[in-house]
Design a protein around this motif. Sequence first.
Motif, short mmCIF file in Angstrom:
data_model
loop_
_atom_site.label_atom_id
_atom_site.label_comp_id
_atom_site.label_asym_id
_atom_site.label_seq_id
_atom_site.Cartn_x
_atom_site.Cartn_y
_atom_site.Cartn_z
N GLY A 259 35.89 36.19 44.16
CA GLY A 259 36.75 36.90 43.21
C GLY A 259 36.35 36.73 41.80
N GLY A 260 36.29 37.77 41.26
CA GLY A 260 35.83 37.61 39.78
C GLY A 260 37.11 38.35 38.98
N GLY A 261 38.30 38.04 39.46
CA GLY A 261 39.45 38.66 38.63
C GLY A 261 39.84 37.77 37.80
N LEU A 262 41.06 37.68 37.40
CA LEU A 262 41.48 36.75 35.99
C LEU A 262 41.13 35.27 36.27
N VAL A 263 41.58 34.88 37.35
CA VAL A 263 41.33 33.34 37.68
C VAL A 263 39.93 32.92 38.04
N SER B 167 34.39 41.68 44.92
CA SER B 167 33.96 43.04 45.64
C SER B 167 33.95 44.40 44.59
N ARG B 168 34.57 44.22 43.76
CA ARG B 168 34.66 45.53 42.95
C ARG B 168 33.21 45.68 42.02
N GLU B 169 33.10 46.82 41.31
CA GLU B 169 31.86 46.96 40.42
C GLU B 169 32.33 46.27 39.32
N GLY C 15 43.71 48.67 39.47
CA GLY C 15 44.23 47.27 39.76
C GLY C 15 45.85 47.18 39.62
N ARG C 16 46.23 46.00 39.29
CA ARG C 16 47.88 45.85 39.36
C ARG C 16 48.11 45.90 37.58
N SER C 17 49.36 45.64 37.30
CA SER C 17 49.95 45.77 35.93
C SER C 17 48.85 45.86 34.97
N ILE C 18 49.11 46.75 34.19
CA ILE C 18 48.23 47.09 32.97
C ILE C 18 48.36 45.90 32.02
N ASP D 24 46.25 42.75 27.62
CA ASP D 24 45.92 43.74 28.33
C ASP D 24 44.98 43.29 29.54
N ARG D 25 45.47 43.66 30.71
CA ARG D 25 44.65 42.99 31.77
C ARG D 25 43.36 43.08 31.92
N ALA D 26 43.04 44.16 31.86
CA ALA D 26 41.42 44.79 31.73
C ALA D 26 40.67 43.99 30.97
N LEU E 286 41.42 26.80 47.55
CA LEU E 286 42.15 28.28 47.16
C LEU E 286 42.64 27.86 45.72
N MET E 287 42.87 28.96 44.83
CA MET E 287 43.29 28.83 43.56
C MET E 287 43.81 30.28 42.95
N GLY E 288 44.73 30.14 42.15
CA GLY E 288 45.28 31.50 41.72
C GLY E 288 46.00 32.17 42.74
N ASP E 289 46.15 33.55 42.62
CA ASP E 289 47.02 34.22 43.87
C ASP E 289 46.57 33.94 45.12
N ALA E 290 45.27 33.45 45.45
CA ALA E 290 44.99 33.21 46.74
C ALA E 290 45.69 32.19 47.29
N TYR F 56 59.06 35.63 36.41
CA TYR F 56 58.89 34.78 35.42
C TYR F 56 57.50 35.04 34.45
N GLY F 57 56.72 35.88 34.82
CA GLY F 57 55.81 36.15 33.91
C GLY F 57 54.72 34.80 33.97
N GLN F 58 54.76 34.31 35.30
CA GLN F 58 53.87 33.11 35.36
C GLN F 58 52.66 33.29 36.33
N MET G 206 49.87 34.69 36.49
CA MET G 206 48.45 34.37 35.79
C MET G 206 48.55 33.01 35.29
N ASN G 207 49.62 32.72 34.56
CA ASN G 207 49.70 31.63 33.90
C ASN G 207 49.47 30.34 34.53
N ALA G 208 50.06 30.34 35.88
CA ALA G 208 49.89 29.33 36.76
C ALA G 208 48.65 29.31 37.12
P1 FAD Z 1 43.47 38.93 41.26
O1 FAD Z 1 43.93 39.26 39.82
O2 FAD Z 1 44.19 39.63 42.40
O3 FAD Z 1 42.11 38.93 41.34
C1 FAD Z 1 41.28 38.83 42.77
C2 FAD Z 1 40.19 39.35 42.74
O4 FAD Z 1 39.23 38.93 43.93
C3 FAD Z 1 39.96 40.77 42.30
O5 FAD Z 1 39.06 41.17 41.25
C4 FAD Z 1 39.55 41.29 43.68
O6 FAD Z 1 38.56 42.49 43.57
C5 FAD Z 1 38.74 40.34 44.18
N1 FAD Z 1 38.50 40.12 45.50
C6 FAD Z 1 39.53 40.35 46.59
N2 FAD Z 1 39.03 40.31 47.69
C7 FAD Z 1 37.99 39.99 47.65
C8 FAD Z 1 36.63 39.59 48.71
N3 FAD Z 1 36.87 39.73 50.03
N4 FAD Z 1 35.57 39.19 47.98
C9 FAD Z 1 35.23 39.14 46.88
N5 FAD Z 1 36.20 39.67 45.98
C10 FAD Z 1 37.35 39.84 46.32
N6 FAD Z 1 51.30 36.95 35.43
C11 FAD Z 1 51.49 36.48 34.41
O7 FAD Z 1 51.14 35.21 33.97
N7 FAD Z 1 52.23 37.16 33.53
C12 FAD Z 1 52.92 38.32 33.58
O8 FAD Z 1 53.23 39.05 32.66
C13 FAD Z 1 52.69 39.06 34.96
N8 FAD Z 1 52.89 40.30 35.23
C14 FAD Z 1 52.61 40.90 36.15
C15 FAD Z 1 53.05 42.18 36.68
C16 FAD Z 1 53.02 42.75 38.04
C17 FAD Z 1 53.39 43.98 38.11
C18 FAD Z 1 52.33 41.89 38.88
C19 FAD Z 1 51.99 42.57 40.43
C20 FAD Z 1 51.84 40.83 38.64
C21 FAD Z 1 51.90 40.02 37.65
N9 FAD Z 1 51.34 38.67 37.05
C22 FAD Z 1 51.77 38.21 35.95
C23 FAD Z 1 50.68 38.03 38.08
C24 FAD Z 1 49.11 38.15 37.84
O9 FAD Z 1 48.67 39.62 37.78
C25 FAD Z 1 48.34 37.50 38.80
O10 FAD Z 1 49.14 36.23 39.05
C26 FAD Z 1 46.94 37.18 38.58
O11 FAD Z 1 46.30 38.44 38.70
C27 FAD Z 1 46.17 36.39 39.47
O12 FAD Z 1 44.98 36.47 39.31
P2 FAD Z 1 43.78 36.24 40.31
O13 FAD Z 1 42.38 36.18 39.84
O14 FAD Z 1 44.20 34.82 41.34
O15 FAD Z 1 44.04 37.25 41.53
#
Ligand code: FAD
Length: 468
Positions: free
Chosen positions: A17-21, A41-43, A53-56, A112-114, A303-307, A315-317, A319-321
């Motif tokens: 996973g190369g998202g935020l966390v 998984s994404r480009e 993706g999720r929130s802008i 900005d998330r992106a 496992l870390m982050g949203d996983a 609570y806007g937390q 990503m912070n968590a």
């Molecule tokens: P993700 O951002 O979901 O990244 C996961 C990555 O893994 C993605 O890039 C995905 O493509 C990739 N992936 C998935 N499956 C696979 C696979 N099988 N193989 C390889 N790669 C894979 N948090 C805050 O702190 N403040 C806020 O104000 C806030 N607002 C939010 C508003 C909304 C509407 C939502 C829905 C969430 C908000 N969050 C906020 C929470 C925040 O978006 C998440 O906590 C954060 O994105 C978690 O990051 P992550 O990298 O763990 O997961």
Amino acid sequence: HTHESSSSKRKVIAVVGGGLVGSLNACFFAKRGFDVAVFESREDIRQAKVVRGRSINLALSHRGRQALKHVGMEDTIISKGIPMHARMIHNTNGKRSPIPYGKKGQYILSVDRANLNKELLAAADTFPNTTLNFNHKLHDWSPKTGAMTFIGPDGQRKELQADLIVGCDGAFSAVRKQFLRQSRFNYSQTYIPHGYMELTMPPIDGDFAMEPNYLHIWPRNTFMMIALPNLDRTFTCTLFMPFEDFEKIRSGDEVIRFFQKYFPDSIPLIGVEALKQDFFRLPAQAMVSVKCSPYHLFDKCVLMGDAAHAVVPFYGQGMNAGFEDCLVMDEIMDQLNENIAAVLQEYTRVRVPDDHAIADLAMYNYVEMRAHVNSKYFLFRKYLDNILHVIMPKTIVPLYTMVTFTRTRYHEAVNRWHWQDKVITQGLWLSGVVSAAGGMYVLVRNSHKLPSISAEHLWTRILTSKRF
Ligand code: FAD
């Protein structure tokens, strides 16, 4: 950090996973000198034309910033964030009232998330010991051997091996699937009845349509709208509402009628035509809360982050968590000399209670943000708590302040909040009793000044009044 690898070969860490966390975590592990391979998984979103993706935008606060700081990214990120010093509450007749987030000078940042994700990927890319593999989707992995199977860019299966797999693949984690097969793994997931929809509020005459340095909130009991500012002077409005209410709104006219009733001041700012169209552009999105434990599997995977802990966004937390997860892992790596087996155990021990606490708090705020910001007692208590904090900064710290502006462990913040709440409520009771008693005392003490009315006197008066 000096890094001495115990074996002659450097350990390989696979970050799934190369998202935020994931992208931030890659920086942390790379900085320690591990060989890091990120699989996303994404480009590569740095080259992508549209980023889905999720929130802008998101609110970044202290915990997230501390983690960014550790890998030298804090300044880069905050330079592109917009400070929000207070909430701005909009009521139905268009009145706006600010509620500060903390003390003067304390603020959260709209980022900005992106862009945040791109910057973190770029940062990870600067390490020579890191490779970024896009279009690699984890299909499955083996807890026995640690071998991972990916679906690569050409749709072909690829087997890869790592010393440690770090699952940062979000709320619907593929890494987590293997945990679910283990005995004594606890797991729960809850979808809330609300969905969310994002709407854009464009600039007016080149400037922000509303005061930019606020998180705007339109609380309406069972639903609400919020708006966060963007660098391009737009606002992203997010409407949170039960799915069944979204489903009741079927035409452009119904959208306008709904907004006229509940968010009238936002209509001219979003624009009637834009509102009618944007509302139907995408369906409302679901929100899920995921809790589990332990976070590690043997010495193979963590496992870390949203996983590990998807939380509802109130609570806007989230990503912070997740960012703080990376920092906590790094601190434990230091404490335990990068002994992976010991580090993972300790990580679970330390982090589970905290991530569970923030998941619960986020769920609690789901109720609070919608309902209580309208309630007089809630506002009074926020006000009182803030005053007490100024008078006794060490004793009384508002919960929001602990969560947002400190690194007080989440579960300790909750315990302390319960304790403070008890003390303040008892204090209020006591002052109620004291002032009632005080009132009585004043009355009794001054009773001699009142016209004295003895029974005899009264009787005489009654008799005389009857006579005359
Ligand atoms: P993700 O951002 O979901 O990244 C996961 C990555 O893994 C993605 O890039 C995905 O493509 C990739 N992936 C998935 N499956 C696979 C696979 N099988 N193989 C390889 N790669 C894979 N948090 C805050 O702190 N403040 C806020 O104000 C806030 N607002 C939010 C508003 C909304 C509407 C939502 C829905 C969430 C908000 N969050 C906020 C929470 C925040 O978006 C998440 O906590 C954060 O994105 C978690 O990051 P992550 O990298 O763990 O997961």
